[in-house]
Design a protein around this motif. Sequence first.
Motif, mmCIF file in Angstrom:
data_model
loop_
_atom_site.group_PDB
_atom_site.id
_atom_site.type_symbol
_atom_site.label_atom_id
_atom_site.label_comp_id
_atom_site.label_asym_id
_atom_site.label_seq_id
_atom_site.Cartn_x
_atom_site.Cartn_y
_atom_site.Cartn_z
ATOM 1 N N VAL A 196 0.855 -1.181 0.000
ATOM 2 C CA VAL A 196 0.000 0.000 0.000
ATOM 3 C C VAL A 196 0.892 1.232 0.000
ATOM 4 O O VAL A 196 1.806 1.341 0.816
ATOM 5 N N PHE A 197 0.650 2.134 -0.917
ATOM 6 C CA PHE A 197 1.368 3.405 -0.936
ATOM 7 C C PHE A 197 0.369 4.505 -0.632
ATOM 8 O O PHE A 197 -0.710 4.567 -1.214
ATOM 9 N N GLN A 198 0.732 5.382 0.282
ATOM 10 C CA GLN A 198 -0.175 6.460 0.623
ATOM 11 C C GLN A 198 0.631 7.700 0.972
ATOM 12 O O GLN A 198 1.783 7.611 1.385
ATOM 13 N N GLY A 199 0.023 8.846 0.801
ATOM 14 C CA GLY A 199 0.729 10.079 1.110
ATOM 15 C C GLY A 199 -0.237 11.230 1.154
ATOM 16 O O GLY A 199 -1.407 11.102 0.845
ATOM 17 N N SER A 200 0.252 12.364 1.561
ATOM 18 C CA SER A 200 -0.567 13.566 1.585
ATOM 19 C C SER A 200 0.308 14.744 1.230
ATOM 20 O O SER A 200 1.538 14.692 1.332
ATOM 21 N N GLN A 201 -0.322 15.800 0.813
ATOM 22 C CA GLN A 201 0.407 17.007 0.468
ATOM 23 C C GLN A 201 -0.398 18.211 0.906
ATOM 24 O O GLN A 201 -1.617 18.255 0.723
ATOM 25 N N TYR A 211 -3.627 -0.536 -4.210
ATOM 26 C CA TYR A 211 -4.362 0.528 -3.523
ATOM 27 C C TYR A 211 -3.458 1.732 -3.283
ATOM 28 O O TYR A 211 -2.378 1.597 -2.713
ATOM 29 N N VAL A 212 -3.894 2.908 -3.720
ATOM 30 C CA VAL A 212 -3.148 4.144 -3.524
ATOM 31 C C VAL A 212 -4.127 5.229 -3.107
ATOM 32 O O VAL A 212 -5.249 5.306 -3.626
ATOM 33 N N GLN A 213 -3.718 6.094 -2.175
ATOM 34 C CA GLN A 213 -4.555 7.226 -1.798
ATOM 35 C C GLN A 213 -3.688 8.466 -1.690
ATOM 36 O O GLN A 213 -2.494 8.393 -1.389
ATOM 37 N N SER A 214 -4.295 9.629 -1.953
ATOM 38 C CA SER A 214 -3.559 10.881 -1.914
ATOM 39 C C SER A 214 -4.508 11.985 -1.477
ATOM 40 O O SER A 214 -5.679 12.010 -1.871
ATOM 41 N N PHE A 215 -3.998 12.924 -0.666
ATOM 42 C CA PHE A 215 -4.793 14.047 -0.173
ATOM 43 C C PHE A 215 -4.006 15.339 -0.382
ATOM 44 O O PHE A 215 -2.861 15.447 0.062
ATOM 45 N N GLU A 244 -7.144 32.904 -1.422
ATOM 46 C CA GLU A 244 -7.177 34.211 -0.786
ATOM 47 C C GLU A 244 -8.371 34.309 0.154
ATOM 48 O O GLU A 244 -9.415 33.699 -0.069
ATOM 49 N N GLY A 245 -8.203 35.094 1.199
ATOM 50 C CA GLY A 245 -9.296 35.303 2.137
ATOM 51 C C GLY A 245 -9.545 34.153 3.083
ATOM 52 O O GLY A 245 -10.609 34.099 3.723
ATOM 53 N N GLY A 246 -8.616 33.224 3.198
ATOM 54 C CA GLY A 246 -8.788 32.110 4.124
ATOM 55 C C GLY A 246 -9.570 30.940 3.576
ATOM 56 O O GLY A 246 -9.793 29.959 4.294
ATOM 57 N N ALA A 247 -10.028 30.999 2.328
ATOM 58 C CA ALA A 247 -10.757 29.873 1.737
ATOM 59 C C ALA A 247 -9.768 28.760 1.375
ATOM 60 O O ALA A 247 -8.567 28.985 1.247
ATOM 61 N N TYR A 248 -10.293 27.562 1.214
ATOM 62 C CA TYR A 248 -9.441 26.430 0.860
ATOM 63 C C TYR A 248 -10.197 25.492 -0.059
ATOM 64 O O TYR A 248 -11.435 25.506 -0.144
ATOM 65 N N SER A 249 -9.443 24.685 -0.761
ATOM 66 C CA SER A 249 -10.025 23.600 -1.556
ATOM 67 C C SER A 249 -9.125 22.388 -1.384
ATOM 68 O O SER A 249 -7.976 22.504 -0.960
ATOM 69 N N TYR A 250 -9.651 21.228 -1.695
ATOM 70 C CA TYR A 250 -8.814 20.031 -1.623
ATOM 71 C C TYR A 250 -9.292 19.000 -2.621
ATOM 72 O O TYR A 250 -10.427 19.056 -3.120
ATOM 73 N N CYS A 251 -8.420 18.065 -2.918
ATOM 74 C CA CYS A 251 -8.827 16.878 -3.668
ATOM 75 C C CYS A 251 -8.291 15.658 -2.937
ATOM 76 O O CYS A 251 -7.184 15.670 -2.395
ATOM 77 N N ALA A 252 -9.103 14.642 -2.873
ATOM 78 C CA ALA A 252 -8.754 13.368 -2.253
ATOM 79 C C ALA A 252 -8.947 12.287 -3.313
ATOM 80 O O ALA A 252 -10.025 12.199 -3.910
ATOM 81 N N THR A 253 -7.912 11.509 -3.548
ATOM 82 C CA THR A 253 -7.923 10.563 -4.653
ATOM 83 C C THR A 253 -7.687 9.152 -4.139
ATOM 84 O O THR A 253 -6.815 8.920 -3.308
ATOM 85 N N LEU A 254 -8.471 8.238 -4.654
ATOM 86 C CA LEU A 254 -8.399 6.824 -4.292
ATOM 87 C C LEU A 254 -8.244 6.015 -5.558
ATOM 88 O O LEU A 254 -8.991 6.214 -6.524
ATOM 89 N N ARG A 255 -7.262 5.121 -5.588
ATOM 90 C CA ARG A 255 -7.104 4.225 -6.728
ATOM 91 C C ARG A 255 -7.049 2.796 -6.235
ATOM 92 O O ARG A 255 -6.284 2.452 -5.339
#
Length: 244
Positions: A23-28, A161-165, A171-182
């Motif tokens: 299993v390989f997993q990581g986050s960024q 199985y691989v996962q990534s976050f 700007e203004g303190g807003a955020y977005s993210y993507c979470a990926t599952l393979r």
Amino acid sequence: MTKEHILPKWMREEFPELAREPVFQGSQNEHDGPTPDGPRTVYRGGKEESGPFNRQAPVVCGPCNNGWMSQLETNVHEPLSRMIRGLPTVLTSERQAVVALWSAKTLMVAYRAPHFGPRPRPEVILPVDAERLYQDRALGPMMVMGLANYQPTPYAREPLYVQSFTRMEHEGGAYSYCATLRIGHFAAQLVRCPDGMYPPLGQIPPHLVLLRPGASAVHWPPSRPIRAGAEWDSFVNLPEETGT
């Protein structure tokens, strides 16, 4: 709280030859420095290897684990097992809802699992998103789920199985993210837009099938696969520019 398997028990029975796969997993995590032209701060999680079917997370209550989540596993079994093998699959409106909910649930449980290790600060998936998923049994209004077809490299053995976050600050303190599952050929990516910035659902990239519960049936795989290497790395990481 009870322990929820990241990958379900039925998958162990369906793919017994893969029980010892790594299993390989990581986050960024990235955000801008103190000046507009300054360096970005980047956090990347490490790599950990073990069997893909042994991971559990004690973050689910008993009634959920033995109730709607158990039924969800039953409902997703047939279409998901086909896509993991790379077989063409028709996703009806009902199946789109099931696959989207299962993929989001799996990513959120995996993110909270103890084996994930120290999570970046600020965190990628906030508890409010998991609460919303539990309450609505569906993706939140700022979320969109896309499916891709992963094509591994022909000259190297790759994990099942691989996962990534990945989280990006705006700007203004807003955020977005993507979470990926393979899992095998099946790749699901959950994109969470900043509050108030609804996902653009116009032109769909050729490498994605967007899940839209309530809409007409869609066909998987999409017209173009995501290939191992640079294409996959680009797919799982958000762009560096903020405000986009």
